[in-house]
Design a protein around this motif. Sequence first.
Motif: not given
Length: 883
Positions: A226-241
């Motif tokens: 994330r740091r390398m690609h400027d992705i904010p931590e605040s986005w979070g991830t989804a989960v796919n079942v």
Amino acid sequence: ARWVYAFGGGGADGDASMKNLLGGKGANLAEMSALGLPVPPGFTITTEACVHYYANGKQYPAELAEQVKTGLAKIEEITGKTFGDVANPLLVSVRSGARASMPGMMDTVLNLGLNDETVEGLAKLSGDRRFAYDSYRRFIQMYSNVVLNLEHHMFEEILDDHKDRLDVHVDTGLTADDWAAVIKDYKAAVRDQLGKPFPQDAQEQLWGAVGAVFASWMNDRAKFYRRMHDIPESWGTAVNVQSMVFGNMGDTSATGVAFTRNPSNGDNRLYGEFLINAQGEDVVAGIRTPQSLTKAAREEMGDTAPSMEEAMPEVFAQFKSVVETLERHYRDMQDIEFTVEQGKLYMLQTRNGKRTAKAALKVAVDMAAEGVISKEEAVGRVEPASLDQLLHPTIDPTAHRDVIAVGLPASPGAATGKIVFDSDAAEKAAAAGEAVILVREETSPEDIHGMHAARGIITARGGMTSHAAVVARGMGRACVSGAGDVAIFEKEGLFRVRGREFKAGEIITIDGSTGEILAGAPKMIEPELTGDFATLMGWADQVRRLKVRANAETPLDAKTARQFGAEGIGLCRTEHMFFDDTRIAAVREMILADDEKGRRAALAKIAPFQKADFVELFTIMEGLPVTIRLLDPPLHEFLPHTEEDVEAVAAATGLDAAKLLRRAKELHETNPMLGHRGCRLGVSYPEIYEMQVRAILEAACEIAKSGKAAPVPEIMHPLVAKGEEMKYLRDLTDRVAKAVLEEQGVDLKYTVGTMIELPRAALRAGDLAANAEFFSFGTNDLTQTTFGISRDDAGKFLNAYIDKGIFEKDPFVSLDQDGVGDLIRIAADRGRAARPDVKLGICGEHGGDPASIAFCETVGLDYVSCSPYRVPIARLAAAQAAL
Ligand code: ADP
Ligand code: MG
Ligand code: MG
């Protein structure tokens, strides 16, 4: 609130536009379902649920359990199977998927729902015990690793023991009973490690995996990415079942990955690999050698194993048509994951494929030619910063190569420079216009500024995925990593390699494409700027409004800049001409002089050199505008500092050592950045600027008289703060210019302007504009003076600010648009109010940074100026800013 979105069975709750909520994977699974493509049914737990989870002490939202239950029921309805049911078990995968794709950074669990009983159900249903046990052992291994945090290799070792015992070499050689034995040992190992058995309850498994996917958002790999690609931590991830489909059900089953075009060179041909009788990650894991998708690719590779096209022609035909549908639908090259279960095709993922810069260019240009996208869209498709990969020189293959060591080819391109051993030194030297190669044992995030400043990086340790390698590739810097023969003695300022010794300051060259490290500076070949590159840049030029100039003072830089399409020089730093060996003695003599008369005598020696420099520069620039900044740095920078250096200089030049030392001490400043520099030199020693103005105009007249395109010199005074200062400098310039033009009998246009690098200058831009025809925003200094932060010292604390989220980015790399940006807006407005046609530009680091260029477009500047190699990046970024 709604936390769960279903897909499958020919429809979906979400679609591709919902990446922020569903993550890229979930949004595209929904989109593919809705398109009627064969997607195993499932549901997506939203990124908002993840955000909620972290905001509430790792508690799931209250409604989540109920919504997951409903989601599962829907999958059960579509598949006709039941989660946890012994006779007819539904198995699922639990897959991470953030907004931006972060390949391999987070975790996925397959075959979830298996236990000692359901595995028998699966065996009966499929009529294939071996398959069922194979799936179960995979599940135990993956779940134990991802959810229970047990070491992967523990399971590998158990499996290897069994293989040795059975004397088989490939996984496919194990029978159902063999796998049953492996499973027994796996479970025993888990109990042994955790003191409790492997979880048998399907619900417990499911929630364990969901929690692990959320947790994987915060693992070190993901944080680093994330740091390398400027992705904010605040986005979070989804989960796919998602309900499982099985590529490991025998010879009519398979799993694979495909790109609709070749991601390394952009060729418009299906590209990818597949494996028969395999599951999930087997293709990338490298356990077995994957097979080609197409017959043509197989023949090209000289493979014997049949391609998918040959092994399963019917499914392949269907696959090909699905893939074409996807590319047409998304109007971009797709990166696809698929599985074939007993002759039936399932699509598991699609996304816009990552590609090299070369491929990005070709795909964009080809798709525009195919009429799939417009030229403007093509311009928008290529990441400007990625052009860096294409713009670097390579070593001339015919040049003599004095190879001193070979490491790993970690980041392409060749680079020559002086050896430096630490990042601060690299940054300092680069700021003084020197090319350097940073040589480190290994790099860490604290070295980012040094890596950025260096032309190339060598590390003695670390592999292709070491910090140095990853960061260098991201930045487009050449890098050789893991050069184990290089023994670095940082304190002594040298490295030894195979019996030779290289000191700091010596010139070396690295070839990041071969891993070679060479002594000296072998001849380089400039990059190819034709073909797709030229086509796309041409389209970009049609779109952009901002002009693009280069910062250049040497003839080589000026030529490079023009080759790359620079439309002028935005910053020629004359002090670089003073440092040259042939004239530094006269410069020092000037500094040592006791009075104006002495200074003038020394300046008279420098004048012919300066004039010759400008003649050469104007000749190369053929009538394009050239902004020349008069002397800027404090004079002590030209003097030797240590006693040793002083003696050496004294001996070499015949200057008096004692006097040199005394003068160096006199000139010493507590805070040189805010000291006797810039136009303050011109005010206190007008003869210096007079000499420079005279040299510029005499050079311009010489060119004009020779009948060549007349240059347009733009004479720039640095570090002006007050209207009165500007007036004084303007009068000085005009007085000298008038005299020269009269002497020469030439009528020549020149302009006079200033750099805006002080907050006061920006605020009082109206006063300056009365006597300045142009402003160039010197944003390096303007950032320093606005923040009160010295760029040379910022490295020590800036990381803490970035880590703590106080700064999002290094303001010296990407313009602080709020603060420094406000000053620029104010200066532009007030400058234009006083002089409507005042020409506005930006020079310095930010002139080559795409985000900063976009800002310049919104303020309506006339041009940006950047280092020669960044000119194409700036051209493309300027075009994208105008789209
Ligand atoms: P990543 O984001 O690391 O690629 P994925 O979630 O895409 O992880 O899963 C990795 C692999 O697992 C996929 O490429 C696919 O082959 C396999 N996989 C995931 N879900 C399923 C499923 N429902 N059925 C079969 N295989 C699956
Ligand atoms: Mg995937
Ligand atoms: Mg400056």
